[in-house]
Write an enzyme that holds these catalytic residues in place. Sequence first.
Site, PDB file in Angstrom:
ATOM      1  N   LYS A 115    -122.490 -71.804  57.733  1.00 21.95           N
ATOM      2  CA  LYS A 115    -121.350 -72.167  58.585  1.00 21.95           C
ATOM      3  C   LYS A 115    -121.621 -71.913  60.052  1.00 21.95           C
ATOM      4  O   LYS A 115    -121.151 -72.650  60.913  1.00 21.95           O
ATOM      5  CB  LYS A 115    -120.081 -71.443  58.138  1.00 21.95           C
ATOM      6  N   LYS A 207    -122.968 -80.332  48.659  1.00 24.52           N
ATOM      7  CA  LYS A 207    -121.718 -79.964  48.010  1.00 24.52           C
ATOM      8  C   LYS A 207    -120.570 -80.859  48.501  1.00 24.52           C
ATOM      9  O   LYS A 207    -120.538 -81.198  49.688  1.00 24.52           O
ATOM     10  CB  LYS A 207    -121.439 -78.502  48.392  1.00 24.52           C
ATOM     11  N   LYS A 210    -114.714 -80.092  52.331  1.00 25.83           N
ATOM     12  CA  LYS A 210    -113.584 -80.511  53.179  1.00 25.83           C
ATOM     13  C   LYS A 210    -114.073 -80.994  54.535  1.00 25.83           C
ATOM     14  O   LYS A 210    -113.417 -81.780  55.196  1.00 25.83           O
ATOM     15  CB  LYS A 210    -112.654 -79.315  53.440  1.00 25.83           C
TER      16      LYS A 210
HETATM   17  P1  TYM Z   1    -112.448 -72.638  49.653  1.00 30.34           P
HETATM   18  O1  TYM Z   1    -111.115 -72.741  50.272  1.00 30.34           O
HETATM   19  O2  TYM Z   1    -113.638 -73.183  50.389  1.00 30.34           O
HETATM   20  O3  TYM Z   1    -112.446 -73.346  48.241  1.00 30.34           O
HETATM   21  C1  TYM Z   1    -111.446 -73.048  47.284  1.00 30.34           C
HETATM   22  C2  TYM Z   1    -112.064 -72.998  45.905  1.00 30.34           C
HETATM   23  O4  TYM Z   1    -112.691 -74.255  45.598  1.00 30.34           O
HETATM   24  C3  TYM Z   1    -114.036 -74.035  45.176  1.00 30.34           C
HETATM   25  N1  TYM Z   1    -114.863 -75.162  45.620  1.00 30.34           N
HETATM   26  C4  TYM Z   1    -115.634 -75.893  44.801  1.00 30.34           C
HETATM   27  N2  TYM Z   1    -115.846 -75.809  43.474  1.00 30.34           N
HETATM   28  C5  TYM Z   1    -116.689 -76.725  42.936  1.00 30.34           C
HETATM   29  N3  TYM Z   1    -117.312 -77.698  43.671  1.00 30.34           N
HETATM   30  C6  TYM Z   1    -117.122 -77.803  45.002  1.00 30.34           C
HETATM   31  N4  TYM Z   1    -117.714 -78.743  45.715  1.00 30.34           N
HETATM   32  C7  TYM Z   1    -116.247 -76.867  45.632  1.00 30.34           C
HETATM   33  N5  TYM Z   1    -115.835 -76.679  46.914  1.00 30.34           N
HETATM   34  C8  TYM Z   1    -114.991 -75.632  46.888  1.00 30.34           C
HETATM   35  C9  TYM Z   1    -114.447 -72.744  45.862  1.00 30.34           C
HETATM   36  O5  TYM Z   1    -115.527 -72.120  45.205  1.00 30.34           O
HETATM   37  C10 TYM Z   1    -113.170 -71.932  45.775  1.00 30.34           C
HETATM   38  O6  TYM Z   1    -113.070 -71.301  44.516  1.00 30.34           O
HETATM   39  N6  TYM Z   1    -113.815 -67.878  50.252  1.00 30.34           N
HETATM   40  C11 TYM Z   1    -112.966 -68.775  49.513  1.00 30.34           C
HETATM   41  C12 TYM Z   1    -111.492 -68.448  49.627  1.00 30.34           C
HETATM   42  C13 TYM Z   1    -111.120 -67.043  49.318  1.00 30.34           C
HETATM   43  C14 TYM Z   1    -111.093 -66.441  48.035  1.00 30.34           C
HETATM   44  C15 TYM Z   1    -110.629 -65.125  48.253  1.00 30.34           C
HETATM   45  C16 TYM Z   1    -111.436 -66.883  46.773  1.00 30.34           C
HETATM   46  C17 TYM Z   1    -110.700 -66.123  50.207  1.00 30.34           C
HETATM   47  N7  TYM Z   1    -110.394 -64.957  49.577  1.00 30.34           N
HETATM   48  C18 TYM Z   1    -110.498 -64.227  47.186  1.00 30.34           C
HETATM   49  C19 TYM Z   1    -111.301 -65.985  45.705  1.00 30.34           C
HETATM   50  C20 TYM Z   1    -110.838 -64.686  45.923  1.00 30.34           C
HETATM   51  C21 TYM Z   1    -113.183 -70.172  50.025  1.00 30.34           C
HETATM   52  O7  TYM Z   1    -113.616 -70.392  51.115  1.00 30.34           O
HETATM   53  O8  TYM Z   1    -112.742 -71.136  49.192  1.00 30.34           O
END
Ligand code: TYM
Length: 345
Positions: A115, A207, A210
Amino acid sequence: MAGFKERVFSGVQPTGNLHLGNYLGAIKRFVELQSGRDCIYCVVDMHALTAQLYQPDLASQIREVTAAFLAAGIDPKAHIVFNQSQVSAHAELAWIFNCVARLGWMNRMTQFKEKAGKDRENASLGLYAYPSLMAADILLYRATHVPVGEDQKQHLELTRDIASKFNNDFAAPIAERGFGEGFFPLTEPLIGGPAARVMSLRDGSKKMSKSDPSDFSRINLTDDPDTIAQKVRKAKTDPEPLPSEEAGLAGRPEAENLVGIYAGLAERSKEEVLREFGNAQFSAFKSALVDLSVERLGPIGSEMKRLQDDPGYIEAVLADGAARARAIAAETMAAVKDIVGFVRL
Ligand code: TYM
């Protein structure tokens, strides 16, 4: 983990463009985990500031993620749905974890490197400390299980390292207060299924994300049926028909991705999907994938739109969830402050 009440926690950032990867890798699994468990699902709005500070649409994006949770089938009465910034203990515990985590651990985080890119000097301190806040999100509720996509695996490992160092360094006050097994659980990541890593529809080595500038790289949860159909039809493939066994997907990332998406949506294994579509041309497989995607995502997208037209309802759900989350967080923070040795008045 023995000795800890089973509790599921997970979070999604309100950074716009919720997509099929978020759904299959995370939100769909949040829904499945509800039965027989105590779940907390959080819209992690404080995390959203780490990449881009001013986001004019932040409030509507928070409501959008909440709407996606509800439209997908999360029950906000039986479980807790809230937005992170409403429970200030997340920031408080994150500070303590900033003092637990070592620079060497943070320097290994691949998501920060990706990032921050080349211009690392210009990345925010928040982006660097992000995994420490994520550990606080989870451990504030002493959650035992965290469903996430594959990309979050390293952050979950760091969460365990933080829990473990806290438990070890404060072993004496923790034992004195009767927390035999350590105060924080070593949380288990729940990563798996055929779609734990959904790839871009334009490039099977990237991947689905967003932030990809091409909207054709992803299926958004709010895409209408025509848009879904167009994106699936335009998805990159290779010239060969589908193999009849999973081993035949090796070296064919686009084919593997589409089969994984189909399997995730159909709740079948890739092997089963290939048993049905082995030797089929992509044109036939894509038609079936369009039908399945529209059938599964269409109702979620339309329910999301309906809910977003009623911001009052969404905010009432978040307010109720925040009050319940705060009560759990307050208990944890009181114990943490005692363990650390702060004077609580
Ligand atoms: P975020 O907001 O980027 O994504 C949310 C969830 O979607 C999953 N994800 C995917 N799974 C499969 N294929 C993909 N291409 C894909 N893109 C995203 C992510 O793995 C995630 O589960 N750091 C986290 C948010 C967070 C969090 C937490 C998660 C903050 N605190 C505590 C669990 C527990 C994140 O950026 O997710």
